[in-house]
Design an enzyme around this catalytic site. Structure first.
Site, PDB file in Angstrom:
ATOM      1  N   THR A 101       0.300  27.165  35.513  1.00  0.00           N
ATOM      2  CA  THR A 101      -0.815  27.207  36.467  1.00  0.00           C
ATOM      3  C   THR A 101      -1.505  28.561  36.469  1.00  0.00           C
ATOM      4  OG1 THR A 101       0.210  25.534  37.883  1.00  0.00           O
ATOM      5  CG2 THR A 101      -1.425  26.959  38.901  1.00  0.00           C
ATOM      6  N   SER A 104      18.569  56.431   3.091  1.00  0.00           N
ATOM      7  CA  SER A 104      19.652  57.036   3.860  1.00  0.00           C
ATOM      8  C   SER A 104      19.283  58.449   4.284  1.00  0.00           C
ATOM      9  CB  SER A 104      20.936  57.067   3.028  1.00  0.00           C
ATOM     10  OG  SER A 104      21.957  57.775   3.701  1.00  0.00           O
ATOM     11  N   SER A 105      19.702  58.785   5.495  1.00  0.00           N
ATOM     12  CA  SER A 105      19.527  60.161   5.965  1.00  0.00           C
ATOM     13  C   SER A 105      20.639  61.067   5.444  1.00  0.00           C
ATOM     14  CB  SER A 105      19.528  60.190   7.493  1.00  0.00           C
ATOM     15  OG  SER A 105      20.769  59.696   7.992  1.00  0.00           O
ATOM     16  N   SER A 155      -6.322  19.345  35.347  1.00  0.00           N
ATOM     17  CA  SER A 155      -5.125  19.901  35.976  1.00  0.00           C
ATOM     18  C   SER A 155      -4.493  20.847  34.978  1.00  0.00           C
ATOM     19  CB  SER A 155      -4.141  18.779  36.330  1.00  0.00           C
ATOM     20  OG  SER A 155      -2.856  19.300  36.621  1.00  0.00           O
ATOM     21  N   THR A 156      -3.739  21.794  35.485  1.00  0.00           N
ATOM     22  CA  THR A 156      -2.962  22.622  34.561  1.00  0.00           C
ATOM     23  C   THR A 156      -2.141  21.751  33.627  1.00  0.00           C
ATOM     24  OG1 THR A 156      -2.799  24.496  36.086  1.00  0.00           O
ATOM     25  CG2 THR A 156      -1.054  24.297  34.436  1.00  0.00           C
ATOM     26  N   ASN A 157      -1.715  20.593  34.149  1.00  0.00           N
ATOM     27  CA  ASN A 157      -0.779  19.765  33.406  1.00  0.00           C
ATOM     28  C   ASN A 157      -1.381  19.053  32.205  1.00  0.00           C
ATOM     29  OD1 ASN A 157       0.747  20.629  35.514  1.00  0.00           O
ATOM     30  ND2 ASN A 157       0.905  18.635  36.529  1.00  0.00           N
ATOM     31  N   LYS A 164      19.556  57.034  -2.355  1.00  0.00           N
ATOM     32  CA  LYS A 164      19.843  55.655  -1.969  1.00  0.00           C
ATOM     33  C   LYS A 164      18.552  54.971  -1.524  1.00  0.00           C
ATOM     34  CE  LYS A 164      23.278  53.011   0.662  1.00  0.00           C
ATOM     35  NZ  LYS A 164      22.452  52.027   1.382  1.00  0.00           N
ATOM     36  N   THR A 181      27.888  29.883  -8.654  1.00  0.00           N
ATOM     37  CA  THR A 181      28.178  28.986  -7.536  1.00  0.00           C
ATOM     38  C   THR A 181      29.369  29.543  -6.782  1.00  0.00           C
ATOM     39  OG1 THR A 181      29.609  27.588  -8.934  1.00  0.00           O
ATOM     40  CG2 THR A 181      27.286  26.936  -8.720  1.00  0.00           C
TER      41      THR A 181
END
Length: 491
Positions: free
Chosen positions: A104, A321-322, A143-145, A327, A190
């Site tokens: 609504t 990587s820090s 209507s909102t509906n 990497k 697999t």
């Protein structure tokens, strides 16, 4: 009564001061105070705002055609709706997308913005509702509906088209790689164990086909979304609407949106049932599942670069990587994995919300909308990102591919038609136990000549069906005897 910078508006609960420069009104103001939930407003979903304006425009046109609305008011409402559909005033749609009241607040936000802009076009001031009213005119016969579900379906159809476009780009990227890698033989796997050979092109072609299948499922799901309940008003009985309103509103809405919409055959059912959203959400989950699986594969195939599979290279996008110099991480597949996880959760939200409705209305469509929009947005962006920043830049490592093939005991499978399953199993066992290749063991045991072995392991013979014929069976039978005699001698 008003104070500086505000205008007074009244509703069921009393009088409130609304900012003078706001196009929304008192109902929207209360909703912004009541629903400070997600921090995501309707304006964040422009397709929904555009769809709401399209519904209101279609309603005004239908009501005017039926003599329920004057041409002057129709023209003002339509002009305001056109502006919103073109992107104006979206910042005035300030209600949180997650809200109580079955939508609504969303409907009233649209009614008030359209009404106040229409008043300006009529030469009036915002809030002068005696001349044009949000409920009596903009929301006439609605209507909102029926407004909210219809707008949600239209915006969802827009989102489907955007996602299909993004998936098509990703499909094309995989398809191009399938062509590029068509001649590269590699080892299939697999259960993460060595399996029979294939080409890298076949592997990437499978990813393209999976996407193509999901695009078809998404198009199928959109068929149900095209069914709207506009004209149902409150519960599907059409109370307050003209008998011809639903038909005329549908005609206008189809023209405005360019979408081939249909009115549901039973409006009572359509007003309470969210099954189409459940099905659509399931398709989005299916897409997410297979995208995530594909990204898992890309991460595995590119793992390493030295201690993993190392069969393909993903384009490096940023330092990984820090701490560890050099990497580089598979950040693009990783972000798509995370999108998939979110979509799984969104699907569960849609499921519970659809189930939670009671009797003639489902009050939880706002959270369905929120969940679907997030899934659409992130999947659409994710597919484009995966295509542009990952798949298009993938390269192969032919040396590693060839080495894995040569060292694999799974090559013994290709010898079944020549030396039989029992002999092939014995060859594989010896190769694995002694660190030899399949070629070395077969030649050492003299089960095949070098020329016969080359024919059996010819790349073209390893990746598709072939006819062997009776001569191969006779050769296999004779080799069974030779092999058994040799095994006895060795023992």
């Amino acid at each position: 009564m008003s104070t500086s910078g505000t205008r007074a508006e009244t509703d069921l609960l009393g009088e409130r001061d609304v900012p003078e420069d706001a196009y929304y009104g008192i109902h929207t103001l209360r909703a912004t105070e009541n629903f400070q939930i997600s921090g995501t407003t309707l304006a964040s979903y422009p397709n929904l705002v555009i769809a709401l304006a399209a519904v209101k425009q279609a309603a005004a046109e239908a009501n005017a055609e039926l003599g329920m609305l004057s041409p002057m008011l129709r023209d003002a409402i339509v002009a305001a709706c056109v502006e919103i559909r073109e992107g104006r005033l979206h910042d005035q749609f300030v209600v949180d997308v997650i809200q109580g009241g079955a939508g609504t607040s969303t409907n009233m936000n649209a009614n008030e913005v359209i009404c106040n802009r229409a008043l300006e076009l009529l030469g009036r001031r915002r809030g002068e509702y005696a001349y044009l009213h949000p409920n009596e005119h903009v929301n006439l016969a609605q209507s909102t509906n029926d407004v909210y579900p219809t707008a949600l379906r239209i915006s969802t159809l827009f989102a489907i088209e955007h996602l299909l476009e993004s998936m098509a780009r990703l499909h094309a990227a995989f398809d191009q790689k399938a062509i590029e890698f068509a001649g590269l033989l590699k080892l299939g796997r697999t259960q993460l164990q060595d399996a029979v050979p294939m080409t890298l092109g076949q592997e990437f072609s499978a990813y393209a086909v999976m996407l193509e299948e999901d695009m078809s499922r998404l198009k199928e799901a959109s068929t149900l979304i095209r069914e709207i309940n506009l004209g149902a008003t409150a519960i599907g009985t059409g109370i307050t609407a003209h008998p011809e309103y639903a038909q005329k509103a549908l005609k206008s809405l189809t023209r405005i949106t360019g979408i081939d919409l249909v009115t549901a055959p039973n409006l009572v059912e359509a007003t309470q049932d969210c099954g189409a959203f459940v099905q659509l959400s399931g398709v989005l989950k299916r897409i997410a599942v297979k995208l995530s699986k594909t990204c898992n594969d890309l991460r595995l195939l590119s793992s390493g670069p030295r201690a993993g599979f190392g069969e393909i290279n993903l384009p490096p996008m940023q330092a990984g990587s820090s701490l560890m110099p050099g990497k580089v991480n598979p950040v693009i597949p990783e972000v798509v994995n995370q999108i998939a996880f979110e979509v799984f959760g969104n699907d569960l939200t849609v499921t519970f919300a659809a189930e939670g409705g009671q009797l003639q209305l489902n009050a939880f469509e706002p959270v369905i909308a929120s969940a679907l929009f997030r899934s659409f947005k992130h999947l659409t962006n994710g597919c484009s990102t995966l295509a542009e920043k990952c798949v298009k830049g993938i390269t192969a490592n032919p040396d590693r591919l060839g080495e894995n093939i040569e060292q694999s005991i799974a090559l013994a499978t290709a010898l079944n038609p020549y030396i039989g399953y029992k002999n092939s199993m014995s060859v594989a066992a010896e190769a694995h136990a002694n660190g030899r290749t399949i070629r070395q063991v077969v030649l050492r045991r003299q089960l095949l000549t070098e020329a016969q072995l080359e024919e059996a392991l010819r790349p073209e013979a390893l990746i598709k069906p072939r006819a062997y014929g009776a001569s191969t069976d006779r050769f296999k039978a004779s080799n069974d005897g030779v092999h058994n005699a040799r095994v006895g001698a060795d023992q």
